[in-house]
Design an enzyme around this catalytic site. Structure first.
Site, PDB file in Angstrom:
ATOM      1  CG  HIS A   8      -3.824   6.295  -4.555  1.00  0.00           C
ATOM      2  ND1 HIS A   8      -3.090   5.143  -4.749  1.00  0.00           N
ATOM      3  CD2 HIS A   8      -4.919   6.171  -5.334  1.00  0.00           C
ATOM      4  CE1 HIS A   8      -3.715   4.361  -5.597  1.00  0.00           C
ATOM      5  NE2 HIS A   8      -4.829   4.963  -5.975  1.00  0.00           N
ATOM      6  CG  ASP A  10      -0.908   3.783  -1.673  1.00  0.00           C
ATOM      7  OD1 ASP A  10      -1.520   4.690  -2.273  1.00  0.00           O
ATOM      8  OD2 ASP A  10      -1.451   3.024  -0.866  1.00  0.00           O
ATOM      9  CG  ASP A  40      -4.500   2.694  -8.917  1.00  0.00           C
ATOM     10  OD1 ASP A  40      -5.566   3.311  -8.983  1.00  0.00           O
ATOM     11  OD2 ASP A  40      -4.191   2.027  -7.925  1.00  0.00           O
ATOM     12  CD  GLU A  74      -6.995   4.176  -2.848  1.00  0.00           C
ATOM     13  OE1 GLU A  74      -8.185   4.042  -3.166  1.00  0.00           O
ATOM     14  OE2 GLU A  74      -6.095   3.507  -3.362  1.00  0.00           O
ATOM     15  CD  GLU A  75      -4.607   0.806  -4.144  1.00  0.00           C
ATOM     16  OE1 GLU A  75      -5.339  -0.070  -3.632  1.00  0.00           O
ATOM     17  OE2 GLU A  75      -4.875   1.328  -5.228  1.00  0.00           O
TER      18      GLU A  75
END
Length: 132
Positions: A8, A10, A40, A74-75
Site C-alpha cells: 500500500h 498510503d 510500513d 489501506e490506512e
C-alpha cells in the site's frame, strides 16, 4: 498472469506535535531514516518498483504476465473506491483469478505465508518491531 498484491502506498496520519523530528521531512542520522512513511509497506513498494524496473531493462521472455497492485487506501477509508474494493468492483482483478497471486505484505510485523497456498522461503531480519 502472476499477481503481486498487497503493497500500500498510503501511510497513517502524522501529527507533528507527537514527533521528536519533523515527520514531513526525511531525517538521516547515521544508518537510520526518520520521517513519515519510512517504515510500513513502502519497502514493498520500492521492492516491486525495482523488480519491474529490472524486468523492463532485461526484458526476459516470460510465459505469464506479471501484474502489481498497489493499494491506495489501506490506512484510511475517507477516499472510497481507490482500494481493493474499487478494483474488484470495476473488474480490474478478473485476469488474476486463475493465476498465482503473491500477497507482498507482512502480518503482525513479521513475514507470513498466504492462506491459499504457500511458497517456502527463509528470511533473516534484524531490527525492532513497530508500525509507523
Amino acid at each position: 498472469n502472476i499477481g503481486l498484491i498487497g503493497s500500500h502506498l498510503d501511510v497513517v496520519p502524522a501529527y507533528a506535535e507527537a514527533w521528536e523530528r519533523d515527520p514531513f521531512k526525511l531525517s538521516v542520522e547515521g544508518d537510520k531514516l526518520y520521517g513519515r512513511g519510512t517504515t510500513d509497506c513502502l519497502g514493498h513498494v520500492a521492492l516491486l518498483t525495482c523488480f519491474f524496473r529490472e524486468l523492463g531493462i532485461k526484458k526476459p521472455a516470460l510465459k505469464s504476465g506479471v501484474v502489481a497492485v498497489f493499494i491506495a487506501s489501506e490506512e484510511s477509508i475517507d477516499k472510497p473506491g481507490v482500494g481493493i474494493d474499487g478494483l474488484v468492483e470495476h473488474g480490474k482483478l478478473e485476469n488474476l483469478k486463475s493465476g498465482v497471486c503473491l500477497w507482498i505484505d507482512a502480518s503482525d510485523s513479521e513475514p507470513c505465508m498466504g492462506t491459499a497456498g504457500a511458497i517456502p522461503w527463509h528470511l533473516k531480519a534484524v531490527g525492532k518491531r513497530f508500525h509507523s
